[in-house]
Each structure stands twice: as C-alpha cells, then as structure tokens.
Design a protein around this motif. Structure first.
Motif, PDB file in Angstrom:
ATOM      1  N   CYS A 221       0.831  -1.200   0.000  1.00 14.72           N
ATOM      2  CA  CYS A 221       0.000   0.000   0.000  1.00 14.72           C
ATOM      3  C   CYS A 221       0.866   1.250   0.000  1.00 14.72           C
ATOM      4  O   CYS A 221       2.035   1.213   0.388  1.00 14.72           O
ATOM      5  N   VAL A 222       0.277   2.350  -0.433  1.00  4.83           N
ATOM      6  CA  VAL A 222       0.958   3.644  -0.499  1.00  4.83           C
ATOM      7  C   VAL A 222       0.159   4.658   0.311  1.00  4.83           C
ATOM      8  O   VAL A 222      -1.071   4.696   0.219  1.00  4.83           O
ATOM      9  N   VAL A 223       0.850   5.466   1.108  1.00  5.71           N
ATOM     10  CA  VAL A 223       0.197   6.604   1.753  1.00  5.71           C
ATOM     11  C   VAL A 223       0.949   7.855   1.329  1.00  5.71           C
ATOM     12  O   VAL A 223       2.149   7.991   1.554  1.00  5.71           O
ATOM     13  N   ARG A 224       0.238   8.745   0.652  1.00  7.62           N
ATOM     14  CA  ARG A 224       0.820  10.017   0.221  1.00  7.62           C
ATOM     15  C   ARG A 224       0.643  11.030   1.342  1.00  7.62           C
ATOM     16  O   ARG A 224      -0.486  11.400   1.682  1.00  7.62           O
ATOM     17  N   LEU A 225       1.754  11.464   1.905  1.00 10.53           N
ATOM     18  CA  LEU A 225       1.717  12.359   3.055  1.00 10.53           C
ATOM     19  C   LEU A 225       1.864  13.816   2.643  1.00 10.53           C
ATOM     20  O   LEU A 225       2.665  14.151   1.779  1.00 10.53           O
ATOM     21  N   ALA A 267      -2.014   2.487  11.647  1.00  8.89           N
ATOM     22  CA  ALA A 267      -3.402   2.072  11.411  1.00  8.89           C
ATOM     23  C   ALA A 267      -3.552   1.374  10.066  1.00  8.89           C
ATOM     24  O   ALA A 267      -4.271   0.375   9.943  1.00  8.89           O
ATOM     25  N   ILE A 268      -2.856   1.872   9.042  1.00 11.06           N
ATOM     26  CA  ILE A 268      -2.905   1.237   7.713  1.00 11.06           C
ATOM     27  C   ILE A 268      -2.233  -0.123   7.753  1.00 11.06           C
ATOM     28  O   ILE A 268      -2.763  -1.111   7.223  1.00 11.06           O
ATOM     29  N   LEU A 269      -1.053  -0.202   8.370  1.00  7.92           N
ATOM     30  CA  LEU A 269      -0.351  -1.483   8.474  1.00  7.92           C
ATOM     31  C   LEU A 269      -1.222  -2.544   9.137  1.00  7.92           C
ATOM     32  O   LEU A 269      -1.273  -3.698   8.695  1.00  7.92           O
ATOM     33  N   LYS A 270      -1.911  -2.157  10.187  1.00  5.15           N
ATOM     34  CA  LYS A 270      -2.727  -3.119  10.944  1.00  5.15           C
ATOM     35  C   LYS A 270      -3.907  -3.649  10.137  1.00  5.15           C
ATOM     36  O   LYS A 270      -4.415  -4.733  10.431  1.00  5.15           O
ATOM     37  N   LYS A 271      -4.338  -2.908   9.131  1.00  2.00           N
ATOM     38  CA  LYS A 271      -5.485  -3.343   8.320  1.00  2.00           C
ATOM     39  C   LYS A 271      -5.136  -4.503   7.379  1.00  2.00           C
ATOM     40  O   LYS A 271      -6.033  -5.168   6.852  1.00  2.00           O
ATOM     41  N   GLU A 326     -12.355   7.394   6.712  1.00  2.00           N
ATOM     42  CA  GLU A 326     -13.505   6.499   6.872  1.00  2.00           C
ATOM     43  C   GLU A 326     -13.081   5.033   6.762  1.00  2.00           C
ATOM     44  O   GLU A 326     -13.503   4.198   7.566  1.00  2.00           O
ATOM     45  N   GLU A 327     -12.245   4.733   5.772  1.00  2.00           N
ATOM     46  CA  GLU A 327     -11.855   3.327   5.573  1.00  2.00           C
ATOM     47  C   GLU A 327     -10.919   2.820   6.667  1.00  2.00           C
ATOM     48  O   GLU A 327     -11.042   1.678   7.119  1.00  2.00           O
ATOM     49  N   ILE A 328      -9.983   3.647   7.094  1.00  2.00           N
ATOM     50  CA  ILE A 328      -8.997   3.211   8.080  1.00  2.00           C
ATOM     51  C   ILE A 328      -9.507   3.383   9.505  1.00  2.00           C
ATOM     52  O   ILE A 328      -9.038   2.734  10.433  1.00  2.00           O
ATOM     53  N   GLY A 329     -10.491   4.257   9.716  1.00  2.00           N
ATOM     54  CA  GLY A 329     -10.982   4.524  11.058  1.00  2.00           C
ATOM     55  C   GLY A 329      -9.983   5.351  11.847  1.00  2.00           C
ATOM     56  O   GLY A 329      -9.694   5.065  13.011  1.00  2.00           O
TER      57      GLY A 329
END
Length: 345
Positions: A221-225, A267-271, A326-329
């Motif tokens: 996955c990618v997170v654009r910061l 949070a993203i990693l845990k998903k 919303e998706e990651i909470g």
C-alpha cells in the motif's frame, strides 16, 4: 537540536516553495544485530533474542563511507514473529512508527535499516535493531514500512522494490510517499483519487510514481503524506530563519503532524490491506501567509518573520482525505496547524 528547513518523506525538497514530507536520515555501516552492547569493529559472535538466534561476522569500515564486509547466517525464518516490523529509513517519522507499533505489539522485534551507522546507538536505545542497507538476510518480515527519502538513492524505485522483497506477504507493506504527484496547482480541491502528474513531465514526481508502482505491483500500500511538521521541525522554522521569502503568500500548503502521520501509518499497516493508496493530511489547508500569521500569534518562537516578497508562481491544492479516514478509522490528534500551536479558534 539542529533544525532542518523541511522534512521530505520521501519527496525531494526543492526550496521554500515546496514543503513536503520526509524522514530524517540515518547513516549505518555495520551488519544486522540485536545485542545492545555491540560496540566492537571486528566481531564474531552468536547472539540470541526472544525471536531468533543469529551468527554473524562483521568487518566494518568507517561509519560514513564504504560498505561493511558482512557474513550473516540468520536463524530459521519460522522464528520470525508474526508482528515483527522492518522500518527502512528510521528517521523522525520511522521512529514514531516504531514507538506506536511497540505499544500495539509489546513483544515484537523492530528492525531499522539505514545507510550508515551514524545513528545506530540511538536506535539501539529505542529498542530498534539496526541493520545496513544491502545486508543479506535469511528471513523476511511480515510487516515492512519504507520511510527513506529518494535524495540519497541512485535507484529509488529499485530500492523500494528491494524492500518489497523483504516482505513475506503475511502482514502489510507500506510506502510513505508524498502528495506532490497530484496534478493540481490552482488551490483547488484534491483527494485520494485526483489525477497525478503524467510520467515524463517531471523528474521529481516520476521518481515517486515509479516507486509507488513497484509497491502496488507487489501488493503493498501507499500513503501520500502532506507536509510533515512538529513545533521544532517544519516549513515554519525555515521561514523564520530566512526572515523574508521570495514566494507567493497565497499558495496553499497541506500539513500533517509527525505524530499523526505515524499513527496513520500504523493504522494502515494493521489493516493488512493489499494494493491500496491512501492520503495523509489534516484537512485544513492554509496559505503560506496564514502559516506565518499563526506562528506570530502563538508567541512560541523567538525569531520574527518579515514577510513574503513574491507574487508569481504556481498555487497549491486543498487536500482532503475523508475517504482514507472512513476506511482506516483514523482521525488526527492535531486537527490543524493552529490546533498544534494552541491558537485554534
């Protein structure tokens, strides 16, 4: 502490007109180890941790030049813990990710891959096992996060691909990119799905987009910061130091506090998601002028900013990551730059 004008993780800083995220850089030059008392330059020993047993031989060169000549015989990959994490580029952001991850999984092993050994002692004190870029390992990791910037890499996409090869496919692989590739320069709205700069138009964004492609193809996955900051690090300090900046004061910038970026990454990693792209920002874009007005209002800084002298140049964008939230909470602790400074109305 010394202050860097801007942090980019991993986008390249191109001057005060572009404020993008980054991790501070660490410079390693010895092989993978887990023993906090490791200090010798020529060692042959057997080490054991709660997760694995490792035999190694190290002939280390100086901490800032030359690669170490290593032989590493690691233990059975089956001994790798289910929540063990590899952080490539354990800088400011990477260290905060490690802190958050250990709170979630107290028994995990966290490894930090760096380029030289300059900050290995600091990592050890934090409970992070230092390792060098290029060291051959006999096992892979269930969780991998790539926080290293492209500035010190001659083949960034290749380096990111190498990190992907260290992921065993069980947990998550996350690449911290930048919001720079979004093709919007009129202070207009922009979200996770907005168009990006076409490949070939900008070498700077090409580097990031090619790295992102490697990650997504590998199932990561990618997170654009947005622009990373905290009280003692970020664009505002660079502006204060300069006093005057030749830049358009109306250019919108998007920010996210380092702590919030780290909590979002965890949070993203845990998903345990696959092939997804997310956006990290505080949803409160501010103009350059507003940033410095808030700094003055806060009374937290000694220097005085004189002002902006430019009127031309491209504008920014209004980032919104409601879909990611919303998706990651996930919600940020620092809802805006003003909130962080204690001057939110």
């Amino acid at each position: 502490m010394g202050l860097s004008p801007v942090s980019v993780s991993p986008a390249t800083f191109t001057g005060p007109t572009n404020f993008l995220p980054f991790s501070s850089r660490f410079k390693p030059s010895i092989s993978f180890f887990t023993n906090p008392s490791f200090a010798s330059k020529h060692i042959s020993s057997s080490l054991s941790s709660s997760m694995a047993s490792i035999t190694l031989t190290v002939h280390a060169s100086s901490s800032s030049t030359g690669a170490a000549n290593q032989q590493v015989d690691s233990s059975n990959p089956a001994n790798v813990g289910a929540t063990d994490l590899l952080i490539v580029g354990p800088g400011v952001l990477g260290r905060l990710v490690a802190e958050n991850w250990r709170k979630e999984y107290p028994g995990c092993q966290i490894t930090g891959e760096t380029v030289t050994t300059d900050h290995h002692d600091e990592l050890i004190k934090m409970g992070i096992n230092p390792t060098l870029k290029g060291v051959k390992r006999g096992h892979k990791f269930p969780y991998v996060i790539y926080c290293a910037p492209p500035s010190r890499s001659s083949d960034y996409a290749g380096d990111v691909g190498e990190a992907a090869s260290m992921w065993n496919g069980e947990g998550s692989f996350l690449f911290t990119s930048s919001s720079a590739p979004y093709d919007r320069y009129d202070n207009g709205d922009c979200n996770e799905d907005s168009p990006v700069v076409p490949i070939g138009k900008s070498p700077r964004t090409d580097i990031l987009l090619k790295a992102e492609k490697k990650v997504l193809e590998a199932g990561g996955c990618v997170v654009r910061l947005a622009g990373l900051y905290k009280l003692d690090r970020g664009m505002h300090l660079y502006y204060l130091k300069q006093g005057t900046i030749e830049a358009n004061p109306h250019h919108l910038v998007n920010l996210i506090h380092y702590e919030d970026a780290a909590s979002l990454c965890v949070a993203i990693l845990k998903k345990k998601l696959r092939g997804r792209l997310f956006l990290g920002c505080d949803n409160h874009p501010v103009s350059r002028q507003e940033v410095m007005d808030l700094v003055a209002k806060s009374g937290k800084f000694d220097n005085t900013f004189v002002g902006f002298t430019g009127t031309d140049g491209v504008l920014g964008k209004k980032l919104n990551n409601s879909k990611t939230r919303e998706e990651i909470g996930w919600e940020p602790k620092y809802k805006s730059f003003a909130h962080c400074l204690g001057v939110a109305e």
